[in-house]
Design an enzyme around this catalytic site. Structure first.
Site, PDB file in Angstrom:
ATOM      1  N   ASP A  67      27.445 -19.812 -29.987  1.00  7.03           N
ATOM      2  CA  ASP A  67      26.255 -19.459 -30.744  1.00  7.03           C
ATOM      3  C   ASP A  67      26.571 -18.482 -31.875  1.00  7.03           C
ATOM      4  O   ASP A  67      27.680 -17.954 -31.979  1.00  7.03           O
ATOM      5  CB  ASP A  67      25.182 -18.860 -29.822  1.00  7.03           C
ATOM      6  CG  ASP A  67      25.767 -17.924 -28.761  1.00  7.03           C
ATOM      7  OD1 ASP A  67      26.705 -17.171 -29.083  1.00  7.03           O
ATOM      8  OD2 ASP A  67      25.300 -17.959 -27.613  1.00  7.03           O
ATOM      9  N   ASP A 136      17.573 -12.878 -17.744  1.00  8.12           N
ATOM     10  CA  ASP A 136      16.494 -13.819 -17.432  1.00  8.12           C
ATOM     11  C   ASP A 136      17.024 -15.210 -17.123  1.00  8.12           C
ATOM     12  O   ASP A 136      16.259 -16.170 -17.043  1.00  8.12           O
ATOM     13  CB  ASP A 136      15.490 -13.877 -18.588  1.00  8.12           C
ATOM     14  CG  ASP A 136      16.127 -14.310 -19.900  1.00  8.12           C
ATOM     15  OD1 ASP A 136      17.345 -14.606 -19.920  1.00  8.12           O
ATOM     16  OD2 ASP A 136      15.406 -14.354 -20.926  1.00  8.12           O
ATOM     17  N   HIS A 138      19.281 -17.001 -18.980  1.00  7.32           N
ATOM     18  CA  HIS A 138      19.628 -17.882 -20.095  1.00  7.32           C
ATOM     19  C   HIS A 138      21.139 -18.084 -20.207  1.00  7.32           C
ATOM     20  O   HIS A 138      21.925 -17.218 -19.836  1.00  7.32           O
ATOM     21  CB  HIS A 138      19.026 -17.378 -21.413  1.00  7.32           C
ATOM     22  CG  HIS A 138      19.639 -16.128 -21.959  1.00  7.32           C
ATOM     23  ND1 HIS A 138      19.014 -14.915 -21.949  1.00  7.32           N
ATOM     24  CD2 HIS A 138      20.830 -15.915 -22.582  1.00  7.32           C
ATOM     25  CE1 HIS A 138      19.778 -14.003 -22.536  1.00  7.32           C
ATOM     26  NE2 HIS A 138      20.892 -14.583 -22.927  1.00  7.32           N
ATOM     27  N   GLU A 143      16.937 -19.973 -23.954  1.00  4.99           N
ATOM     28  CA  GLU A 143      16.004 -19.098 -23.264  1.00  4.99           C
ATOM     29  C   GLU A 143      15.222 -19.871 -22.180  1.00  4.99           C
ATOM     30  O   GLU A 143      15.220 -21.111 -22.174  1.00  4.99           O
ATOM     31  CB  GLU A 143      15.010 -18.504 -24.274  1.00  4.99           C
ATOM     32  CG  GLU A 143      15.656 -17.676 -25.381  1.00  4.99           C
ATOM     33  CD  GLU A 143      16.012 -16.263 -24.950  1.00  4.99           C
ATOM     34  OE1 GLU A 143      16.331 -16.068 -23.758  1.00  4.99           O
ATOM     35  OE2 GLU A 143      15.981 -15.359 -25.794  1.00  4.99           O
TER      36      GLU A 143
END
Length: 260
Positions: A67, A136, A138, A143
């Site tokens: 990314d 979380d 990801h 996400e």
């Protein structure tokens, strides 16, 4: 999934480096998927040491990064291009032409993402993808609620992710809202995935990813369906796993030829 629990971050990173080394010595032109952030730093340091002290050769290796932030130039101190060159590429002999990192300044993001996917396929596909996991759940910047079949694309970051990444930016400088990231479907096509997670702050995410249901709310749970994923964690990150003793017993009793 193979759950590998080590005493601390350094020990876990060395196990991961051994997996990388085994692949590269067997396949000198291996295609590596790379990640950024604090989690893989000790892995990259160990691979640099192996290159310098043990002649681990990266000259034929190709790399594709997971990314990049949209809007950051490669020379920006918080860009992932800058991170990789400072923390890994400057210490090994990967050829510049073999390094692929998403272009955060591209003026046509959809076209760039298609070309990035094509370049991975042209290279023969990812042999090994290193991953971290967000608090979380990801993966990359996929996400919660991301499609488990998603491909490389633009994503809008949740506020929790921006808050988690604020430590990498100077005080007062805004964390970008958008990124280019490989999709879950892209990651799942890697022949082997190695996910690293260290510290108590990752314990809930590891618990949900490994032992929770397969669901888009925890993108990392998609790895339950991957044929060769190795989850390398320290004691703190593993602390909430219900089958902790089982995972330790299995790893300690592996046949010698399966050990790292």
């Amino acid at each position: 999934m193979e759950i590998i629990i080590q005493k601390d971050e350094l020990a876990g990173s060395k196990v991961a480096a051994n997996i990388f080394e085994s692949l590269i010595r067997k396949k000198p032109n291996a295609v590596l998927g790379l990640a950024t952030g604090s989690t893989p730093l000790k892995l990259y340091a160990e691979l640099i040491r192996k290159h310098k002290d043990e002649a681990l050769d990266f000259s034929l290796v190709q790399t594709f990064n997971l990314d990049e932030y949209v809007g950051l130039a490669p020379e920006h101190y918080a860009s992932y291009d800058y991170f990789m060159r400072e923390n890994f590429f400057s210490g090994v002999n990967v050829a510049d032409d073999n390094i692929h990192i998403p272009d955060g300044l591209t003026d046509n993001i959809p076209d760039f993402c298609e070309q990035y996917e094509f370049a991975m396929k042209k290279a023969g596909g990812l042999d090994l993808q290193v991953l971290g996991i967000g608090t979380d759940g990801h993966l990359g910047f996929n996400e919660p609620t991301s499609s488990l079949a998603s491909r490389t694309r633009i994503k809008t970051l949740l506020e929790q992710t921006r808050e988690d990444n604020k430590r990498f930016f100077k005080e007062g400088e805004a964390v970008p809202y958008h990124v280019i990231t490989m999709g879950i479907g892209t990651i799942m096509e890697a022949k082997t995935c190695v996910l690293l997670a260290f510290g108590e702050g990752k314990a809930d995410a590891i618990k949900e990813m490994v032992e929770g249901p397969l669901c888009a709310m925890v993108p990392g749970s998609a790895l339950q369906m991957h044929p060769d994923t190795k989850i390398i964690v320290d004691e703190a990150a593993a602390s909430k796993l219900s089958k902790l003793d089982y995972y330790k017993w299995v790893y300690q009793n592996k046949p010698e030829w399966q050990q790292y």
